[in-house]
Design a protein around this motif. Structure first.
Motif, PDB file in Angstrom:
ATOM      1  N   ASP A 293      -2.429   4.774  -7.593  1.00  0.00           N
ATOM      2  CA  ASP A 293      -3.250   5.657  -6.763  1.00  0.00           C
ATOM      3  C   ASP A 293      -2.809   5.616  -5.300  1.00  0.00           C
ATOM      4  O   ASP A 293      -2.932   6.600  -4.577  1.00  0.00           O
ATOM      5  CB  ASP A 293      -4.735   5.313  -6.882  1.00  0.00           C
ATOM      6  CG  ASP A 293      -5.031   3.844  -6.578  1.00  0.00           C
ATOM      7  OD1 ASP A 293      -4.077   3.061  -6.407  1.00  0.00           O
ATOM      8  OD2 ASP A 293      -6.219   3.481  -6.516  1.00  0.00           O
ATOM      9  N   SER A 294      -2.253   4.476  -4.870  1.00  0.00           N
ATOM     10  CA  SER A 294      -1.745   4.381  -3.504  1.00  0.00           C
ATOM     11  C   SER A 294      -0.513   5.261  -3.336  1.00  0.00           C
ATOM     12  O   SER A 294      -0.364   5.967  -2.327  1.00  0.00           O
ATOM     13  CB  SER A 294      -1.410   2.927  -3.172  1.00  0.00           C
ATOM     14  OG  SER A 294      -0.773   2.819  -1.914  1.00  0.00           O
TER      15      SER A 294
ATOM     16  N   ARG B  40      -0.023  -0.082  -6.511  1.00  0.00           N
ATOM     17  CA  ARG B  40      -1.014   0.710  -7.234  1.00  0.00           C
ATOM     18  C   ARG B  40      -0.576   2.165  -7.299  1.00  0.00           C
ATOM     19  O   ARG B  40      -0.131   2.741  -6.301  1.00  0.00           O
ATOM     20  CB  ARG B  40      -2.364   0.607  -6.531  1.00  0.00           C
ATOM     21  CG  ARG B  40      -3.026  -0.757  -6.654  1.00  0.00           C
ATOM     22  CD  ARG B  40      -4.222  -0.849  -5.719  1.00  0.00           C
ATOM     23  NE  ARG B  40      -5.162   0.244  -5.974  1.00  0.00           N
ATOM     24  CZ  ARG B  40      -6.215   0.142  -6.778  1.00  0.00           C
ATOM     25  NH1 ARG B  40      -6.429  -0.981  -7.436  1.00  0.00           N
ATOM     26  NH2 ARG B  40      -7.039   1.155  -6.940  1.00  0.00           N
TER      27      ARG B  40
ATOM     28  N   THR C  92      -1.592   8.879  -3.305  1.00  0.00           N
ATOM     29  CA  THR C  92      -2.199   9.241  -2.020  1.00  0.00           C
ATOM     30  C   THR C  92      -1.129   9.475  -0.960  1.00  0.00           C
ATOM     31  O   THR C  92      -1.237  10.407  -0.153  1.00  0.00           O
ATOM     32  CB  THR C  92      -3.165   8.136  -1.556  1.00  0.00           C
ATOM     33  OG1 THR C  92      -4.193   7.968  -2.542  1.00  0.00           O
ATOM     34  CG2 THR C  92      -3.796   8.501  -0.223  1.00  0.00           C
ATOM     35  N   GLN C  93      -0.085   8.635  -0.948  1.00  0.00           N
ATOM     36  CA  GLN C  93       1.007   8.825   0.010  1.00  0.00           C
ATOM     37  C   GLN C  93       1.654  10.193  -0.176  1.00  0.00           C
ATOM     38  O   GLN C  93       1.891  10.924   0.797  1.00  0.00           O
ATOM     39  CB  GLN C  93       2.055   7.732  -0.174  1.00  0.00           C
ATOM     40  CG  GLN C  93       1.627   6.361   0.298  1.00  0.00           C
ATOM     41  CD  GLN C  93       2.708   5.326   0.078  1.00  0.00           C
ATOM     42  OE1 GLN C  93       3.727   5.589  -0.555  1.00  0.00           O
ATOM     43  NE2 GLN C  93       2.497   4.119   0.591  1.00  0.00           N
TER      44      GLN C  93
END
Length: 206
Positions: A112-113, A110, A116-117
């Protein structure tokens, strides 16, 4: 309004920090290698967002609090180091698992993942925060709005980082045939894991 020469001076001062390999570049190489150039966008977005968060902290005085309080600074370092070490362990284990598993198509990660990382890797880096406490004040004028000047410099910083990461995206994708080999992907993931571990340890001990 920041004078154009001040912006150029700031970019010249921050350039050595931008081109020094770090967590953002490691994430970029890992995800572009695994999923193509489209994976570069969330890494760039997360990194740039992290810079704006540091700028916002500086405008709110929170960065000054962290940098001038040994306990708060230590807490940020420990959290950031733990995150990088954890990301390194997870990356290494994922590479090892893929080496043992039969070759098959994996579901896409994803966006968004990935974003975020990259965001956490930047926000939890106290040295990134220190840029807005040590370098930024040298390029702003007291008779103008501090917030507007910091925001302008943060935007210039984000654009410079974006160009640097996009340049690396082009370089990585030019070697696409090699990069698509499973063995190379596993090796790249393990190198990335080592980079994360090294960054985490360096953050903890410095």
């Amino acid at each position: 309004m920041v004078h154009p020469y001040a912006v150029l001076g700031f970019l010249a001062a921050v350039l050595p920090l931008v081109v020094t390999p770090g967590a953002s570049l490691a994430l970029l190489v890992q995800h572009v290698t695994a999923g193509g150039r489209r994976r570069a966008l969330p890494v760039v977005l997360g990194t740039a967002t992290g810079l704006y968060i540091h700028a916002a902290f500086a405008m709110a005085g929170l960065s000054a609090l962290v940098m001038h309080s040994s306990q708060a600074f230590t807490a940020v370092k420990v959290i950031g180091a733990a995150y990088l070490v954890g990301l390194g362990v997870w990356t290494w284990r994922s590479a090892t698992a893929s080496a043992r598993a039969p070759v098959r198509r994996h579901p896409p990660v994803r966006s968004d993942s990935v974003c975020t990382q990259a965001l956490l890797a930047n926000v939890l880096n106290p040295k990134a925060a220190s840029i807005y406490l040590t370098l930024v004040p040298q390029f702003i004028e007291a008779d103008h709005s501090f917030d507007a000047q910091i925001l302008t410099l943060a935007t210039a910083h984000a654009l410079l980082v974006t160009l640097w990461l996009l340049a690396w995206t082009v370089l990585v994708r030019r070697a696409s045939r090699t990069l698509q080999r499973p063995r190379f992907k596993r090796t790249a993931a393990r190198i990335t894991a080592v980079v994360f571990l090294a960054l985490g340890i360096r953050t903890a001990v410095t």
